[in-house]
Every structure is written in structure tokens, then in C-alpha cells.
Design an enzyme around this catalytic site. Structure first.
Site, PDB file in Angstrom:
ATOM      1  N   HIS A  98       0.841  -1.202   0.000  1.00 55.89           N
ATOM      2  CA  HIS A  98       0.000   0.000   0.000  1.00 55.89           C
ATOM      3  C   HIS A  98       0.870   1.244   0.000  1.00 55.89           C
ATOM      4  O   HIS A  98       1.875   1.316   0.684  1.00 55.89           O
ATOM      5  CB  HIS A  98      -0.981   0.009   1.174  1.00 55.89           C
TER       6      HIS A  98
ATOM      7  N   HIS B 293       0.894   5.106   0.840  1.00 51.50           N
ATOM      8  CA  HIS B 293       0.214   6.176   1.569  1.00 51.50           C
ATOM      9  C   HIS B 293       0.292   7.464   0.769  1.00 51.50           C
ATOM     10  O   HIS B 293       1.361   7.817   0.248  1.00 51.50           O
ATOM     11  CB  HIS B 293       0.905   6.428   2.919  1.00 51.50           C
TER      12      HIS B 293
END
Ligand SMILES: [Zn+2]
Length: 145
Positions: free
Chosen positions: A100, A102
Site C-alpha cells: 500500500h 500512503h
């Protein structure tokens, strides 16, 4: 059934505030935001590390993050700047084992930042830098230089 919380979000088994989704990536709000508008861009397929991720999907994650960074600046949120941050591996601070990226809206006085290691700031010798560069270059297998 996957135990991965991001995979569960992607199949609507867990709730999320989705901002964007296409055939390869999705973006939703971080449930524990650094600042309001803190987003996560994730691949739709489960990949634990950056190395596990097909390169075109990694490219799409960055393209979507770029668009979202622009959107954060235009949205009705406080956003003086944006950080992109990807923790690859637990030692780097990765808490969910599904890649992931950010996208973090930043404010001048928000108190967030990276903590520098003791000894940071020492300028490395050129011979040492060149040796490290050679080791990384050899490991790429790309013939970059
Ligand atoms: Zn997953």
C-alpha cells in the site's frame, strides 16, 4: 478466504471509504489517518511486498497517487503539501502485508515526520558510495549503467 484486511475491503467484506477504483488498483481513506484525507492506494490483487507486485501495477499505483495528491490539494481539506510513503517489509514499518502506498496530506504544523537515525548527517566517503552503488547496480540485473 483471505485473512488480509485489504483483500477483505476489496471484496466488500469490510467497510472502507473508497475514493477511486479501476481494474488494477483501489484507493480508500486510512482508518487511522495522520491527517484528514490520508489515503491508501492498493493493488486489487494480493501482493505482500513491492517485489511481489507486477511492474505495471506498481506504475498504476504511482499514477493514481499522483492524481490523488492533486485532488487533495483541490479538495476542501487542509493540505499544504503531500507525502507519498510506502513501507516495504516489517522492518520498514509495513503493518498490513498487502502493498500500500500512503498519500498523506501535510500541514506545516502537523508534527508528522520521519525520525532520523542517530549519526544521520555524516557525509559518506565517495569510495564507499561507489562500492554500494556497484553492489546495487549488480543486483538489479538491468544493466542500468
Ligand atoms: Zn491482501
Amino acid at each position: 478466504m483471505s485473512a488480509c484486511i485489504f483483500c477483505k475491503i476489496l471484496v466488500n467484506e469490510l467497510p472502507a471509504s473508497i475514493v477511486y477504483r479501476n481494474e488494477s488498483v483501489a484507493a480508500f481513506l486510512d482508518i487511522r489517518p495522520v491527517n484528514r484525507g490520508h489515503l491508501l492506494v492498493v493493488p486489487n490483487l494480493h501482493a505482500e511486498t513491492l517485489a511481489d507486485l507486477p511492474e505495471p501495477i506498481a506504475q498504476e499505483m504511482m499514477a493514481v497517487a499522483q492524481r490523488l495528491a492533486g485532488a487533495l490539494r483541490r479538495a476542501n481539506l487542509r493540505c499544504d503539501g503531500v507525502n507519498l510513503f510506502l513501507a516495504d517489509g516489517a522492518a520498514a514499518g509495513q503493518e498490513v502485508p498487502h502493498v500500500h502506498l500512503h498519500v498523506i496530506p501535510r500541514n506545516r504544523d502537523d508534527g508528522f515526520g520521519l525520525r532520523l537515525a542517530p549519526g544521520y548527517g555524516t557525509v559518506s566517503r565517495r569510495e564507499e558510495l561507489d562500492a554500494i552503488a556497484a553492489a546495487i547496480r549488480d543486483a538489479t540485473g538491468l544493466g542500468l549503467y
